[in-house]
Design a protein around this motif. Structure first.
Motif, PDB file in Angstrom:
ATOM      1  N   HIS A 275      -3.559   4.416  -5.787  1.00 15.80           N
ATOM      2  CA  HIS A 275      -4.820   5.071  -5.453  1.00 15.80           C
ATOM      3  C   HIS A 275      -5.881   4.982  -6.543  1.00 15.80           C
ATOM      4  CE1 HIS A 275      -3.832   6.667  -1.515  1.00 15.80           C
ATOM      5  NE2 HIS A 275      -2.601   6.767  -1.967  1.00 15.80           N
TER       6      HIS A 275
ATOM      7  N   PRO B 260       5.124  17.189   4.998  1.00 20.40           N
ATOM      8  CA  PRO B 260       3.795  16.672   5.291  1.00 20.40           C
ATOM      9  C   PRO B 260       3.243  15.838   4.130  1.00 20.40           C
ATOM     10  CG  PRO B 260       3.888  19.032   5.682  1.00 20.40           C
ATOM     11  CD  PRO B 260       5.182  18.649   5.065  1.00 20.40           C
ATOM     12  N   GLY B 261       2.523  14.815   4.475  1.00 24.51           N
ATOM     13  CA  GLY B 261       1.810  14.047   3.465  1.00 24.51           C
ATOM     14  C   GLY B 261       2.646  13.104   2.643  1.00 24.51           C
ATOM     15  N   THR B 262       3.874  12.848   3.083  1.00 23.41           N
ATOM     16  CA  THR B 262       4.716  11.957   2.287  1.00 23.41           C
ATOM     17  C   THR B 262       4.564  10.505   2.711  1.00 23.41           C
ATOM     18  OG1 THR B 262       6.476  12.667   3.763  1.00 23.41           O
ATOM     19  CG2 THR B 262       6.488  13.563   1.556  1.00 23.41           C
ATOM     20  N   GLY B 263       3.631  10.232   3.610  1.00 23.18           N
ATOM     21  CA  GLY B 263       3.342   8.842   3.929  1.00 23.18           C
ATOM     22  C   GLY B 263       4.107   8.300   5.114  1.00 23.18           C
ATOM     23  N   LYS B 264       4.504   9.174   6.032  1.00 30.08           N
ATOM     24  CA  LYS B 264       5.243   8.693   7.199  1.00 30.08           C
ATOM     25  C   LYS B 264       4.364   7.809   8.072  1.00 30.08           C
ATOM     26  CE  LYS B 264       6.242  12.988   8.233  1.00 30.08           C
ATOM     27  NZ  LYS B 264       5.758  13.639   7.015  1.00 30.08           N
ATOM     28  N   THR B 265       3.159   8.286   8.333  1.00 29.46           N
ATOM     29  CA  THR B 265       2.225   7.503   9.137  1.00 29.46           C
ATOM     30  C   THR B 265       1.930   6.172   8.458  1.00 29.46           C
ATOM     31  OG1 THR B 265       1.230   9.602   9.730  1.00 29.46           O
ATOM     32  CG2 THR B 265       0.032   7.622  10.336  1.00 29.46           C
ATOM     33  N   LEU B 266       1.686   6.275   7.164  1.00 25.32           N
ATOM     34  CA  LEU B 266       1.380   5.083   6.379  1.00 25.32           C
ATOM     35  C   LEU B 266       2.520   4.076   6.465  1.00 25.32           C
ATOM     36  CD1 LEU B 266      -0.941   4.380   4.376  1.00 25.32           C
ATOM     37  CD2 LEU B 266       0.592   5.082   2.556  1.00 25.32           C
TER      38      LEU B 266
ATOM     39  N   GLY C 167       2.464  12.405  -1.565  1.00 20.17           N
ATOM     40  CA  GLY C 167       1.560  11.264  -1.668  1.00 20.17           C
ATOM     41  C   GLY C 167       0.137  11.649  -1.302  1.00 20.17           C
ATOM     42  N   ALA C 168       0.024  12.447  -0.252  1.00 20.38           N
ATOM     43  CA  ALA C 168      -1.309  12.861   0.187  1.00 20.38           C
ATOM     44  C   ALA C 168      -1.985  13.713  -0.884  1.00 20.38           C
ATOM     45  CB  ALA C 168      -1.206  13.620   1.495  1.00 20.38           C
TER      46      ALA C 168
ATOM     47  N   ASP D  49       3.173  10.474  16.183  1.00 19.38           N
ATOM     48  CA  ASP D  49       3.123  11.399  15.057  1.00 19.38           C
ATOM     49  C   ASP D  49       3.430  12.810  15.570  1.00 19.38           C
ATOM     50  OD1 ASP D  49       2.825  12.161  12.486  1.00 19.38           O
ATOM     51  OD2 ASP D  49       0.705  11.683  12.300  1.00 19.38           O
TER      52      ASP D  49
ATOM     53  N   ASP E 266       0.814  -1.222   0.000  1.00 18.52           N
ATOM     54  CA  ASP E 266       0.000   0.000   0.000  1.00 18.52           C
ATOM     55  C   ASP E 266       0.843   1.265   0.000  1.00 18.52           C
ATOM     56  OD1 ASP E 266      -2.675  -1.313   0.423  1.00 18.52           O
ATOM     57  OD2 ASP E 266      -1.568  -2.072   2.157  1.00 18.52           O
TER      58      ASP E 266
ATOM     59  N   ALA F  91       3.507   3.198  -1.880  1.00 18.54           N
ATOM     60  CA  ALA F  91       4.234   3.223  -3.142  1.00 18.54           C
ATOM     61  C   ALA F  91       5.477   4.091  -2.988  1.00 18.54           C
ATOM     62  CB  ALA F  91       3.331   3.763  -4.237  1.00 18.54           C
TER      63      ALA F  91
HETATM   64  N1  LIG Z   1       3.972   6.596  -0.574  1.00 22.42           N
HETATM   65  C1  LIG Z   1       2.639   6.585  -0.551  1.00 22.42           C
HETATM   66  N2  LIG Z   1       1.953   5.596  -1.132  1.00 22.42           N
HETATM   67  C2  LIG Z   1       0.608   5.589  -1.104  1.00 22.42           C
HETATM   68  N3  LIG Z   1      -0.136   6.516  -0.508  1.00 22.42           N
HETATM   69  C3  LIG Z   1       0.475   7.538   0.070  1.00 22.42           C
HETATM   70  C4  LIG Z   1       1.892   7.615   0.094  1.00 22.42           C
HETATM   71  N4  LIG Z   1       2.237   8.731   0.756  1.00 22.42           N
HETATM   72  C5  LIG Z   1       1.099   9.296   1.155  1.00 22.42           C
HETATM   73  N5  LIG Z   1       0.035   8.602   0.743  1.00 22.42           N
HETATM   74  C6  LIG Z   1      -1.365   8.952   0.970  1.00 22.42           C
HETATM   75  O1  LIG Z   1      -1.412  10.143   1.721  1.00 22.42           O
HETATM   76  C7  LIG Z   1      -2.109   9.934   2.946  1.00 22.42           C
HETATM   77  C8  LIG Z   1      -1.479  10.729   4.062  1.00 22.42           C
HETATM   78  O2  LIG Z   1      -0.205  10.229   4.325  1.00 22.42           O
HETATM   79  P1  LIG Z   1       0.372  10.191   5.787  1.00 22.42           P
HETATM   80  O3  LIG Z   1      -0.651  10.610   6.768  1.00 22.42           O
HETATM   81  O4  LIG Z   1       1.023   8.897   5.982  1.00 22.42           O
HETATM   82  O5  LIG Z   1       1.449  11.322   5.646  1.00 22.42           O
HETATM   83  P2  LIG Z   1       2.399  11.889   6.753  1.00 22.42           P
HETATM   84  O6  LIG Z   1       3.747  11.965   6.143  1.00 22.42           O
HETATM   85  O7  LIG Z   1       2.243  11.137   8.002  1.00 22.42           O
HETATM   86  O8  LIG Z   1       1.818  13.327   6.875  1.00 22.42           O
HETATM   87  P3  LIG Z   1       1.867  14.324   8.110  1.00 22.42           P
HETATM   88  O9  LIG Z   1       3.287  14.738   8.254  1.00 22.42           O
HETATM   89  O10 LIG Z   1       0.966  15.418   7.642  1.00 22.42           O
HETATM   90  O11 LIG Z   1       1.332  13.537   9.276  1.00 22.42           O
HETATM   91  C9  LIG Z   1      -2.055   8.456   3.164  1.00 22.42           C
HETATM   92  O12 LIG Z   1      -3.153   8.033   3.900  1.00 22.42           O
HETATM   93  C10 LIG Z   1      -2.081   7.913   1.768  1.00 22.42           C
HETATM   94  O13 LIG Z   1      -3.385   7.830   1.294  1.00 22.42           O
END
Ligand SMILES: Nc1ncnc2c1ncn2[C@@H]1O[C@H](COP(=O)(O)OP(=O)(O)OP(=O)(O)O)[C@@H](O)[C@H]1O
Ligand SMILES: [Zn+2]
Length: 640
Positions: free
Chosen positions: A338, A198-204, A362-363, A255, A157, A159
């Motif tokens: 996605h 932000p939004g680069t998928g760290k949580t994911l 990613g977000a 987080d 999931d 990428a």
């Molecule tokens: N590498 C990826 N592959 C697939 N989906 C991604 C990826 N990166 C981000 N996303 C999508 O973006 C959403 C938000 O990502 P996530 O919350 O993991 O970002 P984050 O880096 O934790 O952001 P923040 O710093 O704002 O907490 C994910 O739920 C997913 O849908």
């Protein structure tokens, strides 16, 4: 005459307190017993006055004519009454521990509040120290446990992010078989810090790591620790680790760790505040557990520079993984993930869409696919077309359109000229990102927008590129001056952005000869060190003057170059503005046509004809997406 109530016992008459006082003033009280809440007096014959005027006062009588010799009344003890009694009672005043019922009343009115506060106090202390009890959840960590019920997320999931995944591989193996590592005496990091925008998928990524290892995943946000009650944050940390240890092997994910992990003493006033206590507790807990316990702490931040150095010391978050914005390949892969469950039309070419979305996280990409699906659904389509994705992209990049905002004809004309100025300079100046779109539909807070998109992912900028950007930014304002003979407030954002770029060029990037390659950076981008207020000392008055002069020089030069381009191409600016007033939005090919002095077509001659009258709906706008992220403070692509 007094009015007496017959007491049940018969011999003691109940009177009011003020009557007791009156008897006392008439010297009729022989003795007085004072308890907490009551007084009881033995009466005698009294008198008033002195000498000749002395008058005897007989004992009061009951209704049936008997003398009353004992009275009692209720009162609240006050110091003044004791003094009064000592003066007005003839033989003796005694203080007595009250009767049983008096004692009860005393307890109720006097002791109980104390007990109550004591219990309350004790309760809070317990909360803070023991991590709370079951009844109230102050001290409980708000960690969410994700286990079986939720859909399991794995690396499929996520990428892109290949390097990050690789670095986390070791952690997965450890979590799968902690004993194996113990036997070999291998040293596993306790903490992994995921750093990235932000939004680069760290949580994911953190969740997927737990999924891969098939262990529980506790997730909490740094801001959950920071609460209004002192001491709660620290106890939440304690509770979190307790939970983790009980469920080992597992991953604890924090987080936005910067919310608690900021450099201590960095806040104004410094001192021991709540956040600092929480951070200290976190450090204590991290030192207290062995990685062999099978608990791995993963934290995420997009401000690694503000973290307290203590957090990054060996034995704490000693493994650091950068999760960067995706490149073209990554963006394509994320789009694939996605769009997997979205019906796509034949005309959608994911690689080309990925190419056209540099700087998207990613977000953003997930958001774009979602938005496109919504747009398509609203128009009653059965699948998502290229045009929907393009519209969604614009919406994310520039903020939602605000078609409801009514502009006067004059404002529209100003905006058209202003944006044409930006676009023409951008298209003709040489080294610059191609113009992607020009629009006079208000978006976000801007009246109009000119968007340039780089051809590929830029990782660095040349001085020429930045100087050209300055000229492009000036273009809007100068066009208004040249063609409308006026300047408007519309250029304020351009001026601000341009000034910031010049300062970066001079203070940060060594692009000014007068200063040379010296870092005079403003702000606190330097890891762990500089804060703005240190800069005042770092830069001398003389240097500050040189900086100011250089800012002015760069802006003046940019101004002159933009002016030349716009004067040399008056006709193009004018036709572009006309066309904008006509169809509101110009796409890249239409800008090319205008520059070649050709007629403007409504559809892209290079594309298969997916009808493209630009229709999309306004709505509350998300943050405009600036894109690009190499400069410390990325210059927005959008220009008003
Ligand atoms: N590498 C990826 N592959 C697939 N989906 C991604 C990826 N990166 C981000 N996303 C999508 O973006 C959403 C938000 O990502 P996530 O919350 O993991 O970002 P984050 O880096 O934790 O952001 P923040 O710093 O704002 O907490 C994910 O739920 C997913 O849908
Ligand atoms: Zn502008």
């Amino acid at each position: 005459m007094f009015f007496y109530q017959r007491n049940a016992g018969g011999s003691v008459e109940e009177v009011s307190f003020s009557e007791v006082v009156t008897f006392g003033e008439s010297n009729m009280i022989k003795s007085l017993k004072i308890s907490q809440t009551r007084v009881e007096a033995v009466l005698q014959e009294g008198w008033t006055g002195t000498g000749e005027e002395k008058q005897t006062k007989p004992l009061p009588k009951t209704d049936d004519g008997r003398n009353i010799t004992r009275i009692s009344a209720s009162y609240m003890l006050y110091d003044g009454f004791v003094d009064w009694a000592l003066k007005h009672v003839n033989s003796e005043v005694t203080f007595e521990n009250s009767t049983a019922s008096d004692a009860l009343i005393g307890v109720l009115t006097w002791i109980l509040p104390f007990v109550f506060f004591l219990v309350l106090w004790f309760f809070f202390i317990r909360q803070m120290q023991a991590g709370g009890n079951k009844a109230m959840m102050f001290g409980k960590s708000k960690a969410k446990l994700l286990t079986g019920s939720q859909k399991k997320i794995t690396y499929i999931d996520v990428a892109g992010c290949d390097e990050a995944k690789e670095e986390l591989q070791e952690i997965i193996e450890f979590l799968k078989e902690p004993q194996k590592f113990q036997r070999l005496g291998g040293k596993i990091p306790k903490g992994v810090l995921l750093m990235g925008p932000p939004g680069t998928g760290k949580t994911l990524l953190a969740r997927a790591t737990a999924g891969e290892a098939n262990v529980p995943f506790f997730s909490i946000s740094g801001s959950d620790f920071v609460e209004m009650f002192v001491g709660v944050g620290a106890s939440r940390v304690r509770d979190l680790f307790e939970q983790g240890k009980k469920n080992a092997p597992c991953i604890i994910f924090i987080d936005e760790i910067d919310a608690v992990g900021r450099h201590r003493g960095a806040g104004m006033g410094g001192g021991h505040d709540e956040r600092e206590q929480t951070l200290n507790q976190l450090l204590v807990e991290m030192d207290g557990f062995e990685s062999n316990d099978g608990v791995i702490l993963v934290a995420a931040t997009n401000r690694p520079d503000v973290l307290d150095p203590a957090l990054l010391r060996p034995g704490r978050f000693d493994r650091r993984v950068v999760v960067d914005l995706p490149d073209v390949k990554g963006r394509e892969a994320i789009l694939k993930v996605h769009t997997a469950r979205v019906p796509l039309s034949q005309d959608v070419d994911l690689p080309s869409i990925a190419r056209g979305a540099p700087g998207f996280s990613g977000a953003d990409l997930a958001n774009m696919v979602n938005e496109a699906a919504l747009l398509a659904a609203r128009k009653g389509k059965k699948m998502v077309f290229r045009a929907d994705l393009e519209d969604a992209k614009d919406k994310i990049m520039m903020g939602a359109e605000r078609r409801s905002m009514i502009l006067s004809e004059e404002e529209k004309r100003n905006t058209a000229i202003h944006e044409s100025g930006h676009a023409v300079v951008a298209a003709l100046i040489g080294e610059a990102d191609p113009v992607h779109k020009v629009t006079i539909i208000p978006r976000g807070r801007a009246l109009g927008v000119t968007i340039q998109l780089p051809l590929d992912d830029r990782r660095s900028y040349t001085a020429t590129y930045l100087e050209n950007r300055l000229a492009i930014l000036m273009g809007g304002r100068i066009a208004e001056e040249l063609f409308l003979n006026q300047t408007t407030s519309g250029a304020s954002n351009d001026i601000e952005v341009a000034t910031n770029i010049t300062k970066q060029m001079i203070c940060d990037l060594g692009m000014s000869k007068a200063i040379g390659p010296i870092c005079l950076r403003e702000g606190n981008n330097q890891p762990f060190l500089g804060r703005d207020y240190n800069r005042a000392q770092a830069t001398s008055e003389k240097t500050a003057q040189i900086i100011d002069a250089e800012v002015k020089r760069l802006i003046d030069e940019a101004d002159a170059r933009a002016r030349k381009i716009l004067t040399d191409n008056r006709d193009i600016v004018e036709t572009m503005a006309e066309k904008l007033l006509d169809i509101e939005t110009l796409n890249d090919w239409q800008v090319e046509q205008l520059l070649a002095r050709q007629p403007v077509t409504l559809t892209n001659p290079k594309h298969d004809p997916q009808a493209k009258p630009h229709i999309s709906e306004g709505g509350s706008d998300p943050k405009p997406k600036p894109g690009l992220g190499v400069l410390p403070d990325p210059p927005p692509l959008a220009q008003t």
